[in-house]
Design a protein around this motif. Structure first.
Motif, PDB file in Angstrom:
ATOM      1  N   ARG A 147       7.380  11.910 -51.936  1.00  0.00           N
ATOM      2  CA  ARG A 147       8.700  11.934 -51.308  1.00  0.00           C
ATOM      3  C   ARG A 147       8.599  11.894 -49.785  1.00  0.00           C
ATOM      4  N   GLU A 172      11.651  10.546 -53.940  1.00  0.00           N
ATOM      5  CA  GLU A 172      12.903  10.612 -53.188  1.00  0.00           C
ATOM      6  C   GLU A 172      12.674  10.333 -51.706  1.00  0.00           C
ATOM      7  N   ARG A 173      13.647   9.660 -51.111  1.00  0.00           N
ATOM      8  CA  ARG A 173      13.692   9.420 -49.658  1.00  0.00           C
ATOM      9  C   ARG A 173      12.474   8.659 -49.151  1.00  0.00           C
ATOM     10  N   ALA A 233      13.136   6.790 -57.023  1.00  0.00           N
ATOM     11  CA  ALA A 233      13.990   7.951 -57.231  1.00  0.00           C
ATOM     12  C   ALA A 233      15.176   7.952 -56.271  1.00  0.00           C
ATOM     13  N   ARG A 244      21.307  11.772 -59.964  1.00  0.00           N
ATOM     14  CA  ARG A 244      19.948  11.308 -59.691  1.00  0.00           C
ATOM     15  C   ARG A 244      19.492  10.291 -60.709  1.00  0.00           C
TER      16      ARG A 244
END
Length: 238
Positions: free
Chosen positions: A97, A67-68, A45, A20
């Motif tokens: 996220r 994230e994502r 991220a 990560r």
């Protein structure tokens, strides 16, 4: 056996943390160089969502993109969008996220804007003017979006084309927002309406509180979304 499983679990978690950290996009990473601007201390991220059109994306200093999160400019990679930036995210922001920010003409997100997870922001929507042509084949319409500094967008909120939020606004989780709202607005619902405002005299108050009509869902400074069954609705915006 439990000792082996604990050791293996620790190893996996450490390896994933390292992946990560290495996979995050920053101004110093190779992927960061593709952005028009990725500010000092900014981070996208790992794992990221769909990211393309980076040369038209600006991200301010110390902004964290979770994230994502998908950040895109244009219909697809390789589309020419002109000399200026199309998607601008200010400094000190936090994008939750799983969110999607899809820009085609202009999306401006001010400094210190925070979002919950799975927020969707777009300046383009499909139309269905021609009843004989599949909706997905009709050319969509664009309308710029602006989100004022210091605002908070709750989880699952949807910001539709043409939305202009003032400074320090709150959007309730799951709200579907279209229209213009002044500074210090709290908006909620589907479609979203102004439910609270702020003035130095009254502090935070319901719309119409100054004249004793607090039940009325109208504020002089806000353009509210029309219910779906209202004859004045521009149905192409849903």
């Amino acid at each position: 056996m439990s000792c082996v499983r604990r050791a293996l679990g620790t190893l996996i978690h450490r390896a994933y943390t390292a992946i990560r950290d290495a996979g995050a996009i920053t101004a110093a990473s190779p992927a960061g160089h593709r952005f028009r601007r990725l500010g000092e201390g900014a981070k996208i991220a790992f794992p990221p969502g769909a990211i393309f059109g980076e040369r038209w994306i600006e991200v301010g200093d110390h902004t964290l993109v979770g994230e994502r999160v998908s950040l895109s400019c244009g219909m697809m990679p390789g589309v020419e969008l002109g000399p200026g930036s199309v998607l601008r995210i200010g400094g000190g922001c936090s994008i939750g996220r799983g969110s999607h920010i899809v820009a085609h003409q202009s999306i401006d997100i001010g400094d210190d804007v925070f979002t919950g997870p799975y927020v969707y922001i777009t300046d383009q929507n499909h139309v269905y003017d021609d009843p004989e042509v599949p909706i997905g084949r009709q050319w969509p319409r664009n309308s710029p979006v602006s989100i004022g500094a210091g605002s908070w967008l709750g989880a699952g909120a949807i910001i539709l084309p043409g939305t202009r939020l003032g400074r320090q606004c709150v959007v309730a989780g799951g709200a579907v927002v279209r229209g213009e709202f002044p500074d210090h607005s709290v908006v909620a619902g589907v479609p979203a309406r102004l439910v609270r405002g702020y003035s130095p005299e009254l502090g935070w108050h319901a719309p119409g509180a100054a004249d004793g009509t607090s039940a009325a869902p109208h504020h002089p400074g806000a353009t509210l979304v029309t219910p779906p069954d209202h004859p004045g609705l521009d149905r192409t915006s849903f």
